[in-house]
Scaffold this active site. Structure first.
Site, mmCIF file in Angstrom:
data_model
loop_
_atom_site.group_PDB
_atom_site.id
_atom_site.type_symbol
_atom_site.label_atom_id
_atom_site.label_comp_id
_atom_site.label_asym_id
_atom_site.label_seq_id
_atom_site.Cartn_x
_atom_site.Cartn_y
_atom_site.Cartn_z
ATOM 1 N N TYR A 33 0.821 -1.207 0.000
ATOM 2 C CA TYR A 33 0.000 0.000 0.000
ATOM 3 C C TYR A 33 0.851 1.250 0.000
ATOM 4 O O TYR A 33 2.056 1.190 0.246
ATOM 5 C CB TYR A 33 -0.950 0.005 1.208
ATOM 6 C CG TYR A 33 -0.284 0.359 2.513
ATOM 7 C CD1 TYR A 33 0.496 -0.553 3.204
ATOM 8 C CD2 TYR A 33 -0.415 1.649 3.049
ATOM 9 C CE1 TYR A 33 1.115 -0.216 4.398
ATOM 10 C CE2 TYR A 33 0.201 1.985 4.242
ATOM 11 C CZ TYR A 33 0.964 1.055 4.915
ATOM 12 O OH TYR A 33 1.582 1.386 6.084
ATOM 13 N N ARG A 52 8.135 3.667 -4.785
ATOM 14 C CA ARG A 52 8.163 2.711 -3.672
ATOM 15 C C ARG A 52 7.122 1.605 -3.871
ATOM 16 O O ARG A 52 7.381 0.438 -3.567
ATOM 17 C CB ARG A 52 7.939 3.438 -2.343
ATOM 18 C CG ARG A 52 8.147 2.521 -1.143
ATOM 19 C CD ARG A 52 8.141 3.277 0.159
ATOM 20 N NE ARG A 52 6.867 3.954 0.388
ATOM 21 C CZ ARG A 52 6.631 4.785 1.399
ATOM 22 N NH1 ARG A 52 7.598 5.059 2.266
ATOM 23 N NH2 ARG A 52 5.463 5.357 1.549
ATOM 24 N N ARG A 100 -8.114 -20.091 -0.431
ATOM 25 C CA ARG A 100 -7.038 -19.917 0.537
ATOM 26 C C ARG A 100 -6.030 -21.061 0.469
ATOM 27 O O ARG A 100 -6.359 -22.214 0.753
ATOM 28 C CB ARG A 100 -7.590 -19.818 1.957
ATOM 29 C CG ARG A 100 -6.478 -19.533 2.978
ATOM 30 C CD ARG A 100 -7.011 -19.505 4.399
ATOM 31 N NE ARG A 100 -5.953 -19.191 5.357
ATOM 32 C CZ ARG A 100 -5.108 -20.103 5.859
ATOM 33 N NH1 ARG A 100 -5.188 -21.356 5.490
ATOM 34 N NH2 ARG A 100 -4.178 -19.742 6.728
ATOM 35 N N HIS A 102 -1.447 -21.191 0.868
ATOM 36 C CA HIS A 102 -0.307 -20.291 1.037
ATOM 37 C C HIS A 102 0.431 -19.932 -0.257
ATOM 38 O O HIS A 102 0.767 -18.779 -0.469
ATOM 39 C CB HIS A 102 0.691 -20.869 2.045
ATOM 40 C CG HIS A 102 0.230 -20.783 3.478
ATOM 41 N ND1 HIS A 102 -0.897 -21.424 3.936
ATOM 42 C CD2 HIS A 102 0.753 -20.145 4.551
ATOM 43 C CE1 HIS A 102 -1.038 -21.184 5.232
ATOM 44 N NE2 HIS A 102 -0.056 -20.403 5.632
ATOM 45 N N LYS A 149 -1.796 -16.758 16.515
ATOM 46 C CA LYS A 149 -2.212 -17.234 15.185
ATOM 47 C C LYS A 149 -2.909 -16.094 14.441
ATOM 48 O O LYS A 149 -4.133 -16.062 14.325
ATOM 49 C CB LYS A 149 -3.121 -18.456 15.331
ATOM 50 C CG LYS A 149 -3.240 -19.259 14.040
ATOM 51 C CD LYS A 149 -3.745 -20.639 14.318
ATOM 52 C CE LYS A 149 -4.050 -21.421 13.061
ATOM 53 N NZ LYS A 149 -2.896 -21.654 12.208
ATOM 54 N N GLU A 182 9.964 -23.600 12.916
ATOM 55 C CA GLU A 182 8.788 -24.362 12.466
ATOM 56 C C GLU A 182 8.645 -24.209 10.969
ATOM 57 O O GLU A 182 9.423 -23.501 10.329
ATOM 58 C CB GLU A 182 7.526 -23.875 13.188
ATOM 59 C CG GLU A 182 7.195 -22.428 12.888
ATOM 60 C CD GLU A 182 5.885 -21.952 13.508
ATOM 61 O OE1 GLU A 182 4.976 -22.771 13.701
ATOM 62 O OE2 GLU A 182 5.789 -20.743 13.772
ATOM 63 N N LEU A 207 4.360 -21.245 16.566
ATOM 64 C CA LEU A 207 2.941 -21.338 16.884
ATOM 65 C C LEU A 207 2.725 -22.695 17.558
ATOM 66 O O LEU A 207 3.181 -23.718 17.035
ATOM 67 C CB LEU A 207 2.094 -21.261 15.608
ATOM 68 C CG LEU A 207 0.597 -21.336 15.869
ATOM 69 C CD1 LEU A 207 0.065 -19.996 16.357
ATOM 70 C CD2 LEU A 207 -0.160 -21.778 14.633
HETATM 71 N N1 PDD Z 1 -1.497 -23.632 9.795
HETATM 72 N N2 PDD Z 1 2.741 -23.235 12.519
HETATM 73 C C1 PDD Z 1 2.178 -22.396 11.625
HETATM 74 C C2 PDD Z 1 2.932 -21.181 11.203
HETATM 75 C C3 PDD Z 1 0.902 -22.672 11.114
HETATM 76 O O1 PDD Z 1 0.326 -21.831 10.233
HETATM 77 C C4 PDD Z 1 0.219 -23.848 11.539
HETATM 78 C C5 PDD Z 1 -1.131 -24.199 11.023
HETATM 79 C C6 PDD Z 1 0.854 -24.684 12.474
HETATM 80 C C7 PDD Z 1 0.199 -25.931 13.014
HETATM 81 O O2 PDD Z 1 -0.914 -25.612 13.815
HETATM 82 P P1 PDD Z 1 -2.155 -26.643 13.962
HETATM 83 O O3 PDD Z 1 -1.553 -27.937 14.314
HETATM 84 O O4 PDD Z 1 -2.983 -26.046 15.053
HETATM 85 O O5 PDD Z 1 -2.850 -26.666 12.606
HETATM 86 C C8 PDD Z 1 2.097 -24.329 12.941
HETATM 87 C C9 PDD Z 1 -2.797 -23.837 9.192
HETATM 88 C C10 PDD Z 1 -3.101 -25.265 8.955
HETATM 89 C C11 PDD Z 1 -2.872 -22.978 7.919
HETATM 90 O O6 PDD Z 1 -2.460 -21.817 8.035
HETATM 91 O O7 PDD Z 1 -3.355 -23.431 6.876
#
Ligand code: PDD
Length: 283
Positions: A33, A52, A100, A102, A149, A182, A207
């Protein structure tokens, strides 16, 4: 006078302006933005802002839906339609609307462009400037709070995209000291040569996965030894097995890390067993 917003090619009443719930800006913070000052009805510092914007777009591999000249025309038009004398113009581009997931959506997904403008009473601002303002100091934690989260998932999106471009399923983040934190959307695990299951302790660095908690319970009940501690990439490369967990993948065996085989590059016995028994322990 009613406010007007620009949304993907249309000028619409501000109160009716909306984007789809699966817009990647809304789902992942996958957008950029700019905010430009408007003074006496004219946009200020436009070249700097558009430079930018283009840079931000390039850095995120995000296409701009309009060329620069047209963008400038629309910006001016939004100000004109809102009769802004002094104020700001807000412009946002996201990677568009897609189911949705990633990784970047498939080619042809059109980036979304919205603009709004609002007046700011110049007199009030000047009075404030006469008085001056206070600040407070805070640790710069933008954004260390991965234990929450939130939908601030842009780094995760970029990591996942990189993984997919390299032919991998997931990316593991590694901290400054070489320890795995992670995955981009999963928790990371290894099984040592001695058969000990290791996953990072659920402090602020990760997380705390719900699947992780259930997998720990399952592993304990199945009489495996578990250590919640950090592990390095080197230790992972020497591991007997590796796997990831998330609600979307459950227990998913990992067979290569950076292209190197883990064990015999086949799903490990413990990973497979945890996957098979997962639902005996899930709530
Ligand atoms: N993602 N770490 C991250 C960064 C996450 O986004 C997730 C889950 C986990 C695992 O958390 P859980 O076991 O509660 O699903 C760890 C979800 C599935 C997603 O963003 O699609």
């Amino acid at each position: 006078m009613s406010r007007i917003a620009y949304v993907n090619g249309q000028y619409v009443p501000h109160r009716k302006a909306s984007v789809h719930i699966e817009d990647r800006g809304y789902q992942f913070s996958d957008g950029i933005y700019e905010v430009c000052e408007v003074l006496d009805g004219r946009l200020i510092d436009v070249p700097g802002h558009l430079d930018r914007l283009e840079r931000s777009a390039r850095e995120l591999d995000l296409g701009l839906p309009l060329g620069r000249a047209v963008l400038e025309m629309v910006m001016a038009e939004v100000c004109r339609r809102n009769r802004i004398k002094d104020g700001i113009l807000y412009l946002q581009v996201t990677r568009g609307v897609a189911p949705r997931d990633h990784p970047f959506p498939k080619n042809g997904t059109r980036p979304a462009l919205v603009m709004t403008a609002k007046s700011i009473p110049r007199l009030r601002e000047s009075e404030k400037a006469e008085r001056g303002v206070g600040v407070i100091t805070l640790p710069d934690n933008r954004w260390e709070r991965v234990d929450i989260k939130t939908v601030s998932l842009l780094p995760n999106v970029l990591a996942k995209q990189k993984a997919r471009e390299s032919g991998a399923y997931e990316a593991w983040f590694v901290d400054d000291e070489g320890f795995v934190t992670e995955g981009s959307s999963t928790n990371a695990w290894i099984v040592t040569q001695e058969g000990v299951i290791v996953t990072r302790q659920a402090t602020r660095g990760i997380l705390r996965g719900i699947t992780r908690d259930t997998a720990i319970r399952a592993a304990q009940d199945l009489q495996y030894k578990i250590e919640e501690r950090r592990f390095t990439v080197e230790e992972a490369l020497q591991a007997r097995e590796a796997f990831i967990t998330a609600a979307s993948t459950l227990v998913m065996p990992v067979v290569t890390i950076d292209g190197n085989p883990i064990g015999d590059a086949q799903p490990g016995e413990i990973s497979r067993r945890l996957r098979a028994h997962y639902h005996d322990y899930a709530a």
